[in-house]
Design an enzyme around this catalytic site. Sequence first.
Site, short mmCIF file in Angstrom:
data_model
loop_
_atom_site.label_atom_id
_atom_site.label_comp_id
_atom_site.label_asym_id
_atom_site.label_seq_id
_atom_site.Cartn_x
_atom_site.Cartn_y
_atom_site.Cartn_z
N PHE A 226 0.86 -1.19 0.00
CA PHE A 226 0.00 0.00 0.00
C PHE A 226 0.89 1.24 0.00
O PHE A 226 1.77 1.37 0.85
CB PHE A 226 -0.92 0.03 1.23
CG PHE A 226 -1.83 1.22 1.24
CD1 PHE A 226 -3.02 1.21 0.54
CD2 PHE A 226 -1.50 2.37 1.95
CE1 PHE A 226 -3.86 2.32 0.54
CE2 PHE A 226 -2.32 3.47 1.97
CZ PHE A 226 -3.51 3.45 1.25
N ASP A 334 9.61 2.68 0.77
CA ASP A 334 8.50 3.43 1.34
C ASP A 334 8.54 3.26 2.87
O ASP A 334 8.11 2.23 3.41
CB ASP A 334 7.19 2.91 0.76
CG ASP A 334 5.96 3.62 1.32
OD1 ASP A 334 6.08 4.33 2.34
OD2 ASP A 334 4.87 3.45 0.75
N LYS A 365 4.01 10.56 8.20
CA LYS A 365 3.49 10.13 9.49
C LYS A 365 4.33 10.64 10.67
O LYS A 365 4.32 11.82 10.96
CB LYS A 365 3.29 8.61 9.50
CG LYS A 365 2.14 8.16 8.59
CD LYS A 365 1.78 6.73 8.78
CE LYS A 365 0.64 6.30 7.85
NZ LYS A 365 -0.67 6.81 8.25
#
Length: 509
Positions: A226, A334, A365
């Site tokens: 994802f 990622d 984040k």
Amino acid sequence: MTSPAPALRRLFELQRRFVPGLSSTAGRFQHTSSSSSAAVPDSLDEYDAPVVVTSQIPGPKSLANQETIGSYVHNQQISLYCDYVKSRGNYLVDTDGNVILDLFQQISSMPLGYNHPSHVEILKSSEVQAAVLNRPALGSFPPQDFNELMDTSLKLVQPRGLPNVSTMACGTCANENAFKIAFFHYMKQHRGYEMPAAGSPEVDTVMQNMAPGSPDLSVMSFDKGFHGRTMGALSCSYTNPVHKMDVPSFKWPRGPFPQLKYPLHEFERENEAEEARCLEETEDLIAKWNPGSPIAAMIVEPIQAEGGDRFASNDYFRKLRAIARKNNIAFICDEVQTGVAITGKWWAHDHWGLEDAPDIVTFAKKMSTGGIYYRDELKWKDGYRIYNTWMGDPIRLHLLRETIKVVRDEHLLDQVTRVGALLQENLNQMTSQFPGLLQNARGLGLMCAFDVKGAGKRDQLRSLMLNKGVMVGACGSESIRFRPTLLLDSKHLEIFFDRLQLVAGELSS
């Protein structure tokens, strides 16, 4: 009332004896009823334990607010309305007054929890207040302290071999722009120069979305990965049909990602064979794909988070990186969920022991800002090729600077490693105690997960835990994931395992 497993009690007894500063109450599993109360902490403290004041969570105020706003805002994904003024550290307070031990932390985005004193203090500065009032378009009009701010935040934690950085607002746009950087680099190598001249076929065709100006290149991603919800990132994401349904996608290659068996020490041979199969199929897919739509980039998560906290060995990632290098494919790591110390190292890919660093690392984040680190050879010349109005937010760089300082000053990498080992040990104990319900405990540092077997049991467990004042996350089809703060300690684990013991017993009966 179910008592804690003897092995768990012994483990906490050992922690009391050998872990400095552990409360003398550790090992005594406390239960909080709806009639309990806790004092609101000052700015330096957090709550002692969860406090549940409603018959269920979300409570009536949250539900009423959700229903009201649903008349003009899509509300199906709203979980709780929160009181962020009263929330502290590892504890989230909702609008109904419930005090919740939050092990999900705003979808893995709060490194130091709620209202950390260092973050509160920095917001008092005139520089931050000016940035709040006058949000700069960073790409064109950065504030006068921008260079110093970058040097004392993003430059301090740059991955080895990646001296360049570009800020972004979020992880999705970081990944989307990482693809563009990889495409720029590929075509620069192919042509021998960066920007075609006016009147060239490339310039004439690109405004028509046609080759050669708009080349047929692709990005390789991996099953259950994802990377975001914009068009390119979504084309590389495979975790939930609801994310992608009815949205056109780039027809890019999807490689296999290892599905390991647990416990790892019992399935070494099977897992080695599984990783070898995936690597072989990846190489075959590259060879098949390149003649028609050359692969310019490969993107992978160190831990497939949204896809179910799926892990692979360090050896697998070293070999995957070598495959990318051999085929002249930009290797994008990622680190949106795995970055910022939660695995015991600032960057999860540091565990791999790479001699050849990734070409690009994306982040967001817990870094407070999104962005992209990249190698020198991927630099571009022309302005506005990677650009948007905000290019992130300087306020977030101030917060990141304080986060880095706290992590270093308080030795939080050591704490994450210590508490993560305790968390994983206890999870293994719980899977042994409830083998038909809880399985496949796994983790690295505090980034841990386990599976809940049985139709609908995972979501029931999560709901029951929340009603007892503990929030955990879900991922994949049956997994519970931990995304706590870096300040999580043994006292918080004691509360979690106390509640999990009760809930697992209830679901197993």
